[in-house]
Design an enzyme around this catalytic site. Structure first.
Site, mmCIF file in Angstrom:
data_model
loop_
_atom_site.group_PDB
_atom_site.id
_atom_site.type_symbol
_atom_site.label_atom_id
_atom_site.label_comp_id
_atom_site.label_asym_id
_atom_site.label_seq_id
_atom_site.Cartn_x
_atom_site.Cartn_y
_atom_site.Cartn_z
ATOM 1 N N LYS A 52 4.817 8.873 -4.545
ATOM 2 C CA LYS A 52 3.994 7.885 -3.843
ATOM 3 C C LYS A 52 4.184 8.064 -2.335
ATOM 4 O O LYS A 52 5.303 8.115 -1.837
ATOM 5 C CB LYS A 52 4.425 6.485 -4.288
ATOM 6 C CG LYS A 52 3.359 5.434 -4.155
ATOM 7 C CD LYS A 52 3.816 4.163 -4.839
ATOM 8 C CE LYS A 52 2.832 3.046 -4.689
ATOM 9 N NZ LYS A 52 3.357 1.776 -5.202
HETATM 10 O O1 G3P Z 1 2.964 -1.544 -5.782
HETATM 11 C C1 G3P Z 1 2.059 -1.855 -4.777
HETATM 12 C C2 G3P Z 1 1.380 -3.175 -4.882
HETATM 13 O O2 G3P Z 1 0.905 -3.402 -6.165
HETATM 14 C C3 G3P Z 1 2.076 -4.329 -4.224
HETATM 15 O O3 G3P Z 1 1.473 -5.551 -4.502
HETATM 16 O O4 G3P Z 1 1.594 -8.013 -4.587
HETATM 17 O O5 G3P Z 1 3.136 -6.760 -3.044
HETATM 18 O O6 G3P Z 1 0.702 -6.929 -2.559
HETATM 19 P P1 G3P Z 1 1.736 -6.887 -3.610
#
Ligand code: G3P
Length: 215
Positions: free
Chosen positions: A83
């Protein structure tokens, strides 16, 4: 449509996997830090539990370092996907990793042009963050719709992985748009099973059955 779980918690991943909800896993430095365990060990354990792609994120911000980190992560297991954040240096690393046959997932994507650059660099997956755009009053799913349209126009092979999912509606919209993958926190996955009429109907069936048994 593929379902990934957005988690670095092995127990949670096992629970979801039992139910058939895990085609892959995404992690990020925040999730790894929250988990509190060794990064590489955690990725190896997840890769043993799940046969699909497992995203592990690099920490460097210089392309050469990102490339080296990517090579190290890719050696942890066959199903590791590296990633990489969407910065210029990241796109250089994506191109170099692709040349080595290493899969990448480009993260922190907030507009369709960033996604287009990922496809041009040869990224395997691109992760538009829908919830974080919604949080600042923009429309995260509208961005996804545009990315899908652009990728269709030019037949790009890069998969659209809808990330930063906050609720079942994001998933339903992603499915209707034809997104390749959604990555979903376990709690949101569980929320998808819920409907009050399901619970009410089941109670009614069981009550009727039990009345019959008493006769
Ligand atoms: O893994 C990346 C992403 O899904 C993070 O989500 O909820 O931290 O914006 P969030």
């Amino acid at each position: 449509m593929k379902f990934f779980i957005d988690s670095a918690d092995i127990e949670e991943i096992k629970q979801a996997n039992k139910k058939g909800w895990v085609d892959g896993v995404t992690t990020n430095p925040t999730l790894i830090a929250k988990n509190g365990r060794d990064f590489h060990q955690t990725i190896k354990e997840i890769c043993k539990e799940v046969s699909g792609p497992v995203s592990a994120e690099v920490i460097s911000t210089q392309s050469e370092e990102m490339f080296k980190e990517g090579l190290t992560l890719a050696k942890l297991a066959d199903n590791v996907v590296v990633k990489i954040p969407l910065i210029e240096e990241g796109l250089i690393a994506v191109k170099k990793l692709a040349a080595e046959g290493i899969k990448t997932n480009v993260t922190l994507v907030f507009n369709p042009l960033q996604a287009l650059l990922v496809a041009k660099a040869g990224g395997t997956m691109v992760s538009p963050f829908v919830g974080r755009l919604d949080d600042i009053g923009q429309n995260g799913m509208a961005m996804v719709e545009e990315i899908i349209q652009i990728f269709r126009n030019y037949d790009f092979a890069t998969e659209v992985l809808v990330a930063s999912v906050r609720g079942p509606l994001h998933i339903e919209q992603a499915a209707l748009m034809g997104a390749d993958i959604v990555t979903v926190p376990y709690k949101v996955m569980q929320g998808m099973t819920q409907h009050p009429l399901t619970d009410k109907g089941l109670k009614m069936f069981l009550d009727d059955w039990n009345k019959l048994g008493k006769k």
